[in-house]
Design an enzyme around this catalytic site. Structure first.
Site: not given
Ligand SMILES: NC(=O)C1=CN([C@@H]2O[C@H](COP(=O)(O)OP(=O)(O)OC[C@H]3O[C@@H](n4cnc5c(N)ncnc54)[C@H](OP(=O)(O)O)[C@@H]3O)[C@@H](O)[C@H]2O)C=CC1
Ligand SMILES: O=C1O[C@H](COP(=O)(O)O)[C@@H](O)[C@H](O)[C@H]1O
Length: 497
Positions: A180-181, A243
């Site tokens: 999950d950047h 996110h």
């Protein structure tokens, strides 16, 4: 200067000819190389369907680095570590060849059998690839084997469950790094530190002192070329399931007993479990959706005009919602989340609004006092602003709003590393703290599925309901107004002026 010493590693990128690899992965690996985190003992094995030669591949990487990096001095030596193998992941017979190439690279660069399999491909291939990695012996080596998986991890809880079961046949949970950047972003990682390293905040971090928390992640770009993917996903699955809920979990979790991966994850999971489920018609009281049309001047495309998008699409490109966390700390405190495409600003910000003081001595009818706010600037600017009230510099005791600001880039004087760079380094080092555990994925899908079920059954006839370049549909303001709140402005100028 050496940043952290890393073990020798072979990084196998499935999807090496794709957009993500070009825009994010090669630039991040190159940065790690420039910083000395990757030295002599590493290799990148790029895998794609295209029949490219090694030369075509390294030219592709060079193009990516020329655009993404200011330092071109070490590109030549970096690409000496990069090799390409054309391979159709659905062709069972070609994994043996892949194993052979991986073994050769192991020997050439003395990689001690350590492997990272980075799946930068559409999720429908994940299971097939992991099955073959195991059955064809690519995981049968003396070093570590880690699997990095890009989002989306499934489309719903049942599909995520099925995918997880399949992957777990070949990799144990501790070797699976679900990206999950947002968890690699500097200021998202800073949430824990702001909360748990400051005597000032932690005692106030609860329903007695906080009235609401607002998390906005707005984008200026529309869906561009991604219509096919986005039509099936929408903003709820694309941004909220991962996110946005990850940020909620970090803001709401209890202090972990240590900073270990397991302790942090287990506190985040407790938050996700405590989210009040909303389903059926009740969803409309908590979540609203939007879809962008053209802009006021009719110069930009509306969502429905994009390639691979249905001209009567019911897909949401905007979501605003109220998440209630039914536990002792957060009873009654709404966490408002908002995300969308084609909005007025590119900005991700968290605004923590504190409750008004019980008796306002300085209140006068002309000027009401502003509440104290803690603003965490995630992007594009990175920092913190604390909004306080102070005396106006003049006769009398009128108050004025003052801001104490910390800007990460201006104080540290360096650009903070790109999220992918940090996450790749964590993975090489075997630190899974900033990756999502299956339990987190499971609980967030379970929450989101109930909303998407309701939305799939009820077409929104008002679509398109916001102009491209605006801050979303009016309904999003009403969601807060009904609770006596309003969205704090999140544009750079508005918060930082
Ligand atoms: N792009 C982005 O910014 C982001 C992407 N992601 C995720 O990352 C993943 C990759 O995205 P992206 O790079 O944009 O996708 P692209 O469509 O640009 O690339 C897909 C890659 O998969 C390869 N591929 C497709 N089919 C096969 C096959 N049968 N055998 C071998 N290789 C194959 C393609 O190779 P070839 O072209 O040679 O056929 C190409 O390298 C997706 O899961 C996406 O959701 C997540 C966040 C952001
Ligand atoms: O995962 C995704 O994130 C991007 C937004 O990322 P950011 O770092 O630029 O905020 C979004 O555009 C994309 O649709 C989504 O898949």
């Amino acid at each position: 200067m050496k940043q952290t010493s890393t073990p020798p590693t072979l990084i196998m990128i499935f999807g090496a000819t794709g957009d993500l690899a070009k825009r994010k992965l090669y630039p991040s690996l190159y940065q790690l190389y420039l910083k000395g985190s990757l030295e002599k003992q590493f290799a990148v094995l790029g895998i794609g369907r295209r029949e490219w030669s090694n030369e075509q591949f390294t030219t592709h990487i060079r193009d990516s680095l020329m655009t993404a990096s200011d330092n071109h001095d070490h590109i030549d030596s970096f690409i000496e570590h990069c090799v390409y193998e054309s391979h159709d992941v659905e062709d069972s017979s070609s994994y043996i060849k892949l194993k052979h190439v991986a073994d050769e690279l192991d020997e050439k660069f003395d990689l001690k059998g350590n492997r990272i399999f980075y799946l930068a491909m559409a999720p429908e291939f994940f299971g097939t690839i992991t099955d073959h990695l195991k059955s064809d012996g690519l995981t049968d080596n003396q070093g570590f084997c880690r699997l990095v998986i890009e989002k989306p991890f499934g489309h719903s809880l049942p599909s995520a469950n099925a995918l997880n079961d399949q992957i777990r046949q070949s990799f144990p949970e501790e070797s699976i790094y679900r990206i999950d950047h947002y968890l690699g972003k500097e200021m998202v990682q800073n949430i824990e530190v702001i909360r748990f390293a400051n005597a000032l905040f932690e005692p106030l971090w609860n329903s007695r002192f906080i009235s609401n928390i607002q998390i906005t992640s707005s984008e200026v770009l529309g869906v561009e070329e991604r219509g096919r993917y986005y039509e099936k996903s929408g903003a709820l699955r694309d941004m909220v399931q991962n996110h946005m809920l990850q940020m909620v979990a970090l803001l709401a979790m209890e202090p972990p007993i240590s900073l270990s991966t397991d302790e942090i994850r287990s506190e985040k999971v407790r938050v996700l479990r405590a989210m009040r489920p909303v389903e059926g018609k009740e969803v409309d009281n908590y979540f609203i959706r939007g879809q962008y049309g053209s802009d006021y001047k009719r110069e930009q495309k509306g969502y429905r005009e994009n390639d691979n998008v249905d001209s009567e699409s019911n897909t949401e490109t905007f979501v605003a919602g109220k998440v209630m966390i039914d536990n002792f700390r957060w009873a009654g405190v709404p966490f408002y989340i908002r995300t969308g495409k084609s909005m007025a600003v590119k900005s991700t910000k968290i605004v923590v609004q504190f409750k008004d003081i019980p008796m306002n001595l300085y209140y006068n009818k002309e000027h009401s006092m502003d509440p104290n706010l803690l603003v965490i600037h995630i992007q594009p600017d990175e920092g913190i602003t604390l909004h306080l009230n102070a005396k106006k510099t003049a006769q009398g005791i009128d108050t004025d709003s003052v801001k104490l600001s910390y800007s990460a880039s201006s104080i540290d004087g360096i650009n903070t590393p790109e999220a992918y760079e940090k996450l790749l380094l964590d993975c090489i080092l075997g630190d899974a703290t900033n990756f999502t555990h299956w339990d987190e994925v499971k609980h967030s899908w379970s929450f989101v599925d109930k909303i998407s079920d309701h939305w799939e059954k009820t077409k929104d006839t008002s679509f398109p309901n916001y102009f491209a370049g605006s801050m979303g549909p009016h309904k999003s303001d009403l969601l807060l107004e009904q609770d006596g709140f309003e969205w704090w402005p999140i544009g750079e100028l508005e918060v930082d002026e």
